[in-house]
Design an enzyme around this catalytic site. Structure first.
Site, PDB file in Angstrom:
ATOM      1  N   ASN A  87     -22.437  74.550  41.863  1.00 41.21           N
ATOM      2  CA  ASN A  87     -21.310  74.886  42.724  1.00 41.21           C
ATOM      3  C   ASN A  87     -21.233  73.874  43.863  1.00 41.21           C
ATOM      4  O   ASN A  87     -22.252  73.525  44.451  1.00 41.21           O
ATOM      5  CB  ASN A  87     -21.486  76.293  43.299  1.00 41.21           C
ATOM      6  CG  ASN A  87     -21.466  77.363  42.216  1.00 41.21           C
ATOM      7  OD1 ASN A  87     -20.658  77.290  41.287  1.00 41.21           O
ATOM      8  ND2 ASN A  87     -22.348  78.340  42.312  1.00 41.21           N
ATOM      9  N   VAL A  96     -25.875  78.043  49.367  1.00 40.33           N
ATOM     10  CA  VAL A  96     -27.038  77.304  49.876  1.00 40.33           C
ATOM     11  C   VAL A  96     -26.699  75.822  49.799  1.00 40.33           C
ATOM     12  O   VAL A  96     -26.442  75.292  48.698  1.00 40.33           O
ATOM     13  CB  VAL A  96     -28.316  77.622  49.063  1.00 40.33           C
ATOM     14  CG1 VAL A  96     -29.477  76.786  49.580  1.00 40.33           C
ATOM     15  CG2 VAL A  96     -28.650  79.109  49.143  1.00 40.33           C
ATOM     16  N   HIS A 100     -28.266  72.337  43.865  1.00 40.69           N
ATOM     17  CA  HIS A 100     -29.109  73.019  42.886  1.00 40.69           C
ATOM     18  C   HIS A 100     -28.291  73.279  41.632  1.00 40.69           C
ATOM     19  O   HIS A 100     -27.080  73.467  41.694  1.00 40.69           O
ATOM     20  CB  HIS A 100     -29.656  74.341  43.445  1.00 40.69           C
ATOM     21  CG  HIS A 100     -28.608  75.217  44.051  1.00 40.69           C
ATOM     22  ND1 HIS A 100     -28.080  74.986  45.305  1.00 40.69           N
ATOM     23  CD2 HIS A 100     -27.970  76.317  43.579  1.00 40.69           C
ATOM     24  CE1 HIS A 100     -27.177  75.902  45.583  1.00 40.69           C
ATOM     25  NE2 HIS A 100     -27.077  76.727  44.535  1.00 40.69           N
ATOM     26  N   HIS A 102     -27.907  75.855  38.508  1.00 39.93           N
ATOM     27  CA  HIS A 102     -28.253  77.165  37.952  1.00 39.93           C
ATOM     28  C   HIS A 102     -28.432  76.998  36.440  1.00 39.93           C
ATOM     29  O   HIS A 102     -27.524  76.490  35.758  1.00 39.93           O
ATOM     30  CB  HIS A 102     -27.120  78.167  38.165  1.00 39.93           C
ATOM     31  CG  HIS A 102     -26.809  78.491  39.599  1.00 39.93           C
ATOM     32  ND1 HIS A 102     -27.207  79.662  40.203  1.00 39.93           N
ATOM     33  CD2 HIS A 102     -26.119  77.803  40.539  1.00 39.93           C
ATOM     34  CE1 HIS A 102     -26.764  79.685  41.453  1.00 39.93           C
ATOM     35  NE2 HIS A 102     -26.096  78.574  41.688  1.00 39.93           N
TER      36      HIS A 102
HETATM   37  P1  DGP Z   1     -24.994  78.973  45.120  1.00 35.53           P
HETATM   38  O1  DGP Z   1     -24.052  80.135  45.258  1.00 35.53           O
HETATM   39  O2  DGP Z   1     -24.616  78.044  43.986  1.00 35.53           O
HETATM   40  O3  DGP Z   1     -25.215  78.244  46.431  1.00 35.53           O
HETATM   41  O4  DGP Z   1     -26.369  79.633  44.701  1.00 35.53           O
HETATM   42  C1  DGP Z   1     -27.390  79.954  45.589  1.00 35.53           C
HETATM   43  C2  DGP Z   1     -28.362  80.808  44.824  1.00 35.53           C
HETATM   44  O5  DGP Z   1     -29.594  80.803  45.521  1.00 35.53           O
HETATM   45  C3  DGP Z   1     -27.947  82.283  44.692  1.00 35.53           C
HETATM   46  O6  DGP Z   1     -27.784  82.588  43.309  1.00 35.53           O
HETATM   47  C4  DGP Z   1     -29.087  83.065  45.288  1.00 35.53           C
HETATM   48  C5  DGP Z   1     -30.205  82.048  45.400  1.00 35.53           C
HETATM   49  N1  DGP Z   1     -31.043  82.206  46.567  1.00 35.53           N
HETATM   50  C6  DGP Z   1     -30.631  82.245  47.868  1.00 35.53           C
HETATM   51  N2  DGP Z   1     -31.674  82.375  48.680  1.00 35.53           N
HETATM   52  C7  DGP Z   1     -32.786  82.417  47.883  1.00 35.53           C
HETATM   53  C8  DGP Z   1     -34.168  82.545  48.154  1.00 35.53           C
HETATM   54  O7  DGP Z   1     -34.634  82.647  49.297  1.00 35.53           O
HETATM   55  N3  DGP Z   1     -35.004  82.545  47.080  1.00 35.53           N
HETATM   56  C9  DGP Z   1     -34.548  82.425  45.800  1.00 35.53           C
HETATM   57  N4  DGP Z   1     -35.450  82.443  44.823  1.00 35.53           N
HETATM   58  N5  DGP Z   1     -33.244  82.296  45.504  1.00 35.53           N
HETATM   59  C10 DGP Z   1     -32.373  82.296  46.548  1.00 35.53           C
END
Ligand code: DGP
Length: 114
Positions: A87, A96, A100, A102
């Site tokens: 994204n 975030v 990254h 997914h």
């Molecule tokens: P996006 O919406 O593409 O920015 O995805 C961010 C993803 O990160 C979302 O699916 C939840 C995950 N996420 C956010 N904070 C944390 C965290 O502290 N730990 C883990 N394992 N995942 C997280």
């Protein structure tokens, strides 16, 4: 630049279920899974969005995708199929701001996505 939540995970400052790490990337389970397999592949270099990636990140971006593909195989979803999602910015759902990918698998995905 302040450390993103993912950089804090990479530095082991906050916990995560890390399943893979090398010199370029770390992969860990998403805290909010939307599929039976939901893994995030994250570069160690903190790049906020795809808009901020450039030519010098070519190898790194390749490593992210290749790692996702290897993990899909390892998790047993490569034959049935899986989805890779990056994204970019709020309009696409990015929350975030540290690039990254997914890796989503273990169920059927519709196309086009909602
Ligand atoms: P996006 O919406 O593409 O920015 O995805 C961010 C993803 O990160 C979302 O699916 C939840 C995950 N996420 C956010 N904070 C944390 C965290 O502290 N730990 C883990 N394992 N995942 C997280």
């Amino acid at each position: 630049m302040t450390d993103s939540i993912f950089t804090k995970i990479i530095k082991r400052e906050i916990p995560a279920n890390i399943i893979y790490e090398d010199e370029y990337v770390v992969a860990f389970e998403d805290v909010n899974p939307v599929a039976p397999i939901h893994i995030l592949v994250v570069p160690k270099k903190q790049i906020p969005t795809m808009n901020d990636a450039n030519e010098e990140d070519t190898i790194l971006l390749g490593k992210i995708l290749l790692t996702a593909g290897k993990l899909a195989k390892q998790k047993g979803v490569s034959e049935d199929g899986y989805r890779l999602v990056i994204n970019c910015n709020k309009g696409a759902g990015q929350t975030v701001f540290h690039i990254h990918c997914h890796l989503l698998g273990g169920r059927i995905f519709n196309w086009p996505p909602g």
